[in-house]
Design a protein around this motif. Sequence first.
Motif, PDB file in Angstrom:
ATOM      1  N   GLY A 253      10.668 118.048  -7.521  1.00  0.00           N
ATOM      2  CA  GLY A 253      11.440 117.273  -6.564  1.00  0.00           C
ATOM      3  C   GLY A 253      12.077 118.181  -5.535  1.00  0.00           C
ATOM      4  O   GLY A 253      11.585 119.284  -5.266  1.00  0.00           O
ATOM      5  N   THR A 254      13.176 117.737  -4.970  1.00  0.00           N
ATOM      6  CA  THR A 254      13.876 118.527  -3.957  1.00  0.00           C
ATOM      7  C   THR A 254      15.361 118.601  -4.309  1.00  0.00           C
ATOM      8  O   THR A 254      15.961 117.619  -4.785  1.00  0.00           O
ATOM      9  CB  THR A 254      13.720 117.908  -2.557  1.00  0.00           C
ATOM     10  OG1 THR A 254      14.142 116.531  -2.601  1.00  0.00           O
ATOM     11  CG2 THR A 254      12.273 117.973  -2.095  1.00  0.00           C
ATOM     12  N   PHE A 255      15.949 119.774  -4.085  1.00  0.00           N
ATOM     13  CA  PHE A 255      17.374 119.950  -4.314  1.00  0.00           C
ATOM     14  C   PHE A 255      18.169 119.222  -3.228  1.00  0.00           C
ATOM     15  O   PHE A 255      17.728 119.116  -2.078  1.00  0.00           O
ATOM     16  CB  PHE A 255      17.739 121.430  -4.310  1.00  0.00           C
ATOM     17  CG  PHE A 255      17.319 122.161  -5.556  1.00  0.00           C
ATOM     18  CD1 PHE A 255      17.928 121.884  -6.781  1.00  0.00           C
ATOM     19  CD2 PHE A 255      16.332 123.132  -5.515  1.00  0.00           C
ATOM     20  CE1 PHE A 255      17.549 122.554  -7.934  1.00  0.00           C
ATOM     21  CE2 PHE A 255      15.952 123.828  -6.655  1.00  0.00           C
ATOM     22  CZ  PHE A 255      16.567 123.522  -7.867  1.00  0.00           C
ATOM     23  N   VAL A 256      19.336 118.715  -3.626  1.00  0.00           N
ATOM     24  CA  VAL A 256      20.222 118.051  -2.673  1.00  0.00           C
ATOM     25  C   VAL A 256      21.124 119.112  -2.057  1.00  0.00           C
ATOM     26  O   VAL A 256      21.940 119.714  -2.757  1.00  0.00           O
ATOM     27  CB  VAL A 256      21.072 116.967  -3.365  1.00  0.00           C
ATOM     28  CG1 VAL A 256      21.974 116.262  -2.351  1.00  0.00           C
ATOM     29  CG2 VAL A 256      20.179 115.965  -4.088  1.00  0.00           C
TER      30      VAL A 256
ATOM     31  N   TRP B 206      28.174 129.555 -13.318  1.00  0.00           N
ATOM     32  CA  TRP B 206      26.886 128.886 -13.253  1.00  0.00           C
ATOM     33  C   TRP B 206      26.834 128.085 -11.958  1.00  0.00           C
ATOM     34  O   TRP B 206      27.843 127.527 -11.537  1.00  0.00           O
ATOM     35  CB  TRP B 206      26.690 127.925 -14.419  1.00  0.00           C
ATOM     36  CG  TRP B 206      26.744 128.502 -15.801  1.00  0.00           C
ATOM     37  CD1 TRP B 206      27.612 128.186 -16.797  1.00  0.00           C
ATOM     38  CD2 TRP B 206      25.854 129.487 -16.361  1.00  0.00           C
ATOM     39  NE1 TRP B 206      27.335 128.902 -17.936  1.00  0.00           N
ATOM     40  CE2 TRP B 206      26.259 129.714 -17.692  1.00  0.00           C
ATOM     41  CE3 TRP B 206      24.770 130.202 -15.845  1.00  0.00           C
ATOM     42  CZ2 TRP B 206      25.619 130.621 -18.532  1.00  0.00           C
ATOM     43  CZ3 TRP B 206      24.124 131.110 -16.684  1.00  0.00           C
ATOM     44  CH2 TRP B 206      24.543 131.312 -17.991  1.00  0.00           C
ATOM     45  N   VAL B 207      25.670 128.013 -11.367  1.00  0.00           N
ATOM     46  CA  VAL B 207      25.480 127.215 -10.154  1.00  0.00           C
ATOM     47  C   VAL B 207      24.669 125.981 -10.519  1.00  0.00           C
ATOM     48  O   VAL B 207      23.478 126.075 -10.828  1.00  0.00           O
ATOM     49  CB  VAL B 207      24.763 128.018  -9.054  1.00  0.00           C
ATOM     50  CG1 VAL B 207      24.578 127.152  -7.807  1.00  0.00           C
ATOM     51  CG2 VAL B 207      25.538 129.283  -8.720  1.00  0.00           C
ATOM     52  N   LEU B 208      25.322 124.826 -10.496  1.00  0.00           N
ATOM     53  CA  LEU B 208      24.647 123.568 -10.792  1.00  0.00           C
ATOM     54  C   LEU B 208      24.355 122.828  -9.492  1.00  0.00           C
ATOM     55  O   LEU B 208      25.257 122.591  -8.685  1.00  0.00           O
ATOM     56  CB  LEU B 208      25.497 122.688 -11.705  1.00  0.00           C
ATOM     57  CG  LEU B 208      25.242 122.873 -13.215  1.00  0.00           C
ATOM     58  CD1 LEU B 208      25.746 124.241 -13.673  1.00  0.00           C
ATOM     59  CD2 LEU B 208      25.905 121.764 -14.021  1.00  0.00           C
ATOM     60  N   THR B 209      23.078 122.493  -9.311  1.00  0.00           N
ATOM     61  CA  THR B 209      22.630 121.829  -8.086  1.00  0.00           C
ATOM     62  C   THR B 209      21.854 120.576  -8.451  1.00  0.00           C
ATOM     63  O   THR B 209      20.974 120.627  -9.321  1.00  0.00           O
ATOM     64  CB  THR B 209      21.728 122.771  -7.266  1.00  0.00           C
ATOM     65  OG1 THR B 209      22.410 124.008  -7.038  1.00  0.00           O
ATOM     66  CG2 THR B 209      21.360 122.139  -5.933  1.00  0.00           C
ATOM     67  N   PRO B 210      22.172 119.442  -7.846  1.00  0.00           N
ATOM     68  CA  PRO B 210      21.411 118.216  -8.134  1.00  0.00           C
ATOM     69  C   PRO B 210      20.001 118.300  -7.566  1.00  0.00           C
ATOM     70  O   PRO B 210      19.792 118.808  -6.463  1.00  0.00           O
ATOM     71  CB  PRO B 210      22.224 117.118  -7.454  1.00  0.00           C
ATOM     72  CG  PRO B 210      23.010 117.809  -6.399  1.00  0.00           C
ATOM     73  CD  PRO B 210      23.278 119.199  -6.897  1.00  0.00           C
ATOM     74  N   LEU B 211      19.057 117.802  -8.337  1.00  0.00           N
ATOM     75  CA  LEU B 211      17.670 117.751  -7.902  1.00  0.00           C
ATOM     76  C   LEU B 211      17.201 116.307  -7.986  1.00  0.00           C
ATOM     77  O   LEU B 211      17.299 115.668  -9.041  1.00  0.00           O
ATOM     78  CB  LEU B 211      16.795 118.652  -8.771  1.00  0.00           C
ATOM     79  CG  LEU B 211      15.312 118.732  -8.368  1.00  0.00           C
ATOM     80  CD1 LEU B 211      14.792 120.155  -8.548  1.00  0.00           C
ATOM     81  CD2 LEU B 211      14.462 117.773  -9.199  1.00  0.00           C
ATOM     82  N   THR B 212      16.713 115.785  -6.869  1.00  0.00           N
ATOM     83  CA  THR B 212      16.129 114.443  -6.850  1.00  0.00           C
ATOM     84  C   THR B 212      14.654 114.574  -7.202  1.00  0.00           C
ATOM     85  O   THR B 212      13.877 115.200  -6.467  1.00  0.00           O
ATOM     86  CB  THR B 212      16.284 113.782  -5.475  1.00  0.00           C
ATOM     87  OG1 THR B 212      17.677 113.718  -5.139  1.00  0.00           O
ATOM     88  CG2 THR B 212      15.711 112.383  -5.482  1.00  0.00           C
ATOM     89  N   THR B 213      14.280 114.008  -8.330  1.00  0.00           N
ATOM     90  CA  THR B 213      12.913 114.178  -8.806  1.00  0.00           C
ATOM     91  C   THR B 213      11.947 113.295  -8.011  1.00  0.00           C
ATOM     92  O   THR B 213      12.347 112.361  -7.308  1.00  0.00           O
ATOM     93  CB  THR B 213      12.816 113.808 -10.293  1.00  0.00           C
ATOM     94  OG1 THR B 213      13.016 112.402 -10.437  1.00  0.00           O
ATOM     95  CG2 THR B 213      13.855 114.550 -11.112  1.00  0.00           C
TER      96      THR B 213
ATOM     97  N   PRO C 116      16.559 126.284  -2.580  1.00  0.00           N
ATOM     98  CA  PRO C 116      15.364 126.117  -1.745  1.00  0.00           C
ATOM     99  C   PRO C 116      15.346 124.743  -1.089  1.00  0.00           C
ATOM    100  O   PRO C 116      15.705 123.740  -1.709  1.00  0.00           O
ATOM    101  CB  PRO C 116      14.214 126.273  -2.745  1.00  0.00           C
ATOM    102  CG  PRO C 116      14.791 127.037  -3.888  1.00  0.00           C
ATOM    103  CD  PRO C 116      16.217 126.622  -3.981  1.00  0.00           C
ATOM    104  N   ALA C 117      14.930 124.703   0.146  1.00  0.00           N
ATOM    105  CA  ALA C 117      14.926 123.433   0.890  1.00  0.00           C
ATOM    106  C   ALA C 117      13.623 122.665   0.722  1.00  0.00           C
ATOM    107  O   ALA C 117      13.578 121.453   0.981  1.00  0.00           O
ATOM    108  CB  ALA C 117      15.185 123.699   2.376  1.00  0.00           C
ATOM    109  N   ASP C 118      12.569 123.345   0.295  1.00  0.00           N
ATOM    110  CA  ASP C 118      11.272 122.677   0.186  1.00  0.00           C
ATOM    111  C   ASP C 118      11.100 122.061  -1.206  1.00  0.00           C
ATOM    112  O   ASP C 118      11.980 122.156  -2.066  1.00  0.00           O
ATOM    113  CB  ASP C 118      10.142 123.662   0.484  1.00  0.00           C
ATOM    114  CG  ASP C 118      10.266 124.947  -0.345  1.00  0.00           C
ATOM    115  OD1 ASP C 118      11.303 125.112  -1.025  1.00  0.00           O
ATOM    116  OD2 ASP C 118       9.332 125.768  -0.317  1.00  0.00           O
TER     117      ASP C 118
END
Length: 250
Positions: free
Chosen positions: A75-78, A96-103, A129-131
Amino acid sequence: MTRARRIGLILFAGLATVVFVGLGVWQVQRRAWKLDLVARVEARLAAPPAAAPGPGAWPDVTADGDAYRRLVLSGTFVPGHDTLVQAVTELGPGSWVLTPLTTDDGFTVLVNRGFVPPERRAPEDHVAPADHVTVTGLLRLTEPDGAFLRANDPAAGRWYSRDTAAIAAAQGLGPVAPFFVDQGHGAAGVYPVGGLTVVRFHNSHLVYALTWFAMALTTLVGTVLALRHGRRAGTRAATPAPAGAATHLG
């Protein structure tokens, strides 16, 4: 020792022995459960990664059944929604770096992209990453409320545990998975540093069980010795002195 004291001692020793034996048996059962858990986790770590559970399966995700499963999700990170959670790792203290990912399936999962030291907390030091990406990592259950004696403070941006629901609410993400994914190793020298998950289970249940059983045995032996001593002392006190044994002073 009087009869009442003997009865009281026997009752107390019996109750204590039952309690100690019960605690020992409980520790034996806990050891069996822990060994089974370790075996299941090792099997999950050795298995190929599976697709991340979707919303329909979230109510059935449990620590016993799913913790440390290897997952793969695409998916892509928000952007702009990183959350830094206090961490202590083999690399030292940091976050820790927590980043939401839209699958690709449309649901959101928080991804623990890895560790950053204090000097790399700035957003530009851990840009996602933006891609389109594919993430492989370990399923970890949400950590609600905070750490020991340290509650999360979303308003102040202070996080001590990876509480997925609270992080989602603070970031305005809407529904997210009740688990997060610890991302695996990335490129050397690149932050955040992934692959630092420690899979270790403390297992001292056998020592605890032997300790409780030893206390039960000690209680029984001590009680028997005390009763024997009391009986002998009572016998000596009840035995009359031999005739002519009195000492005359003159």
